[in-house]
Motif scaffolding. Structure first.
Motif: not given
Length: 338
Positions: A229-233, A237-240, A267-274
């Motif tokens: 969850c830490d990595a996903l959030l 929040h900051c991926g872009a 992580l991409p399977r969870f819909g986070v920024p690429s």
């Protein structure tokens, strides 16, 4: 006959759902699940709603106590002229979660220069200090001392001299060295006091390395859900805005590169920024501890066991970065190099 089969399938589905909810609760994420389903309470079976609410309320009380202890710790260090760098849950809980209590924490981890440890520990545990030393379940490493427990509230603090022990595969290079981390840490506020925390790029690498490092030792447990969850959030929040080129310059540790590669590919399977394709290509080329087959095995293990709520019960260890890499094992075991 059809009705009996449908009833059996429904019973099996309910049992699987119960197992997964229990797994989430055991991992400390009951409050987060409660928060995420407030707008759609029917998404959770009625039989679980009271337990999720209880977990939410309990987490609020525990976090309030942690904040009191954290404020005392910060005040004591400020009086000594020591600035703390927040690590792990105490940092990400106030950075990326909607409310800090939604991120479970067994203790608070903070980092500061090793030369100041004796002074700080003596001030915290002396006659007027609020903390006491507690027995550690394992021998403390050179990167931190015995944990300290607050005498009134029971909250535990770990005072780190470094992120990993020198002999750890993650201790090589400078990416996680105490000197580099303290230098790269960024100013922040916590509980109205000035602190420092890892920049998001380094935080992401640290999450990946610690996650797989701990699973290598402890196998698959629900307590490893919060790190995912830490990595996903963090990515949401900051991926872009992450500076991937800066992170590329910092990653001078083979195991850290492998751990980050395995995480970012998952992580991409969870819909986070690429993640930028050029960074992933570079990472795939320079890391040498996770091969294509091993990557598939790691991701299947995460899907089937960590997310699927199934403890690892096989007689052989779960796949982890470096575990099935002949090149890495040769370097680590025969050449005694991390």
């Amino acid at each position: 006959m059809a009705a009996a089969e449908a009833a059996a399938e429904g019973s099996e589905a309910a049992a699987q759902q119960d197992r997964q909810i229990r797994w989430v609760l055991d991992g400390g994420l009951g409050p987060l699940l409660h928060h995420a389903t407030r707008a759609a309470p029917k998404a959770i079976p009625a039989r679980w709603r009271h337990e999720l609410l209880a977990a939410e309320l309990t987490a609020r009380v525990r976090r309030a106590a942690l904040d009191v202890v954290g404020a005392e710790l910060l005040d004591a260090c400020t009086a000594l002229g020591v600035e703390l760098t927040l690590l792990k849950g105490v940092s990400v809980s106030v950075q990326f979660y909607a409310e800090p209590h939604l991120r479970p924490m067994a203790d608070m981890d903070v980092l500061f220069p090793a030369a100041l440890h004796e002074t700080v520990t003596r001030a915290l545990t002396g006659e007027t200090g609020a903390f006491e030393r507690i027995e550690f379940e394992r021998t403390p490493g050179p990167h931190h001392d015995e944990p300290l427990r607050h005498r009134a509230h029971g909250a535990v603090v770990e005072l780190h001299k470094g992120l990993y022990a020198d002999g750890s595969p993650l201790g090589a290079g400078s990416v996680f060295s105490a000197e580099a981390v303290l230098q790269r840490a960024e100013p922040a506020l916590w509980l109205g006091r000035r602190v420092r925390r890892l920049p998001a790029e380094l935080q992401l690498a640290y999450i990946a390395a610690s996650w797989f490092n701990d699973m290598t030792v402890l196998k698959v447990q629900p307590s490893f859900l919060p790190s995912l969850c830490d990595a996903l959030l963090l990515m949401r929040h900051c991926g872009a805005g992450l500076d991937w080129r800066r992170l590329q310059g910092w990653l001078d540790n083979a195991m850290a590169r492998g751990c980050l590669y395995a995480l970012l590919a998952y992580l991409p399977r969870f819909g986070v920024p690429s993640v930028p394709a050029d960074f992933m290509r570079w990472l795939a080329q320079v890391q040498d501890v996770v091969g294509p087959l091993q990557l598939r095995l790691i991701h299947r293990m995460l899907d089937h066991h960590l997310l699927g709520a199934r403890p690892w019960t096989y007689p052989f260890p779960p796949p982890m970065p470096g575990r099935y890499s002949p090149h890495y094992q040769w370097r680590k075991r025969l050449l005694d190099q991390p």
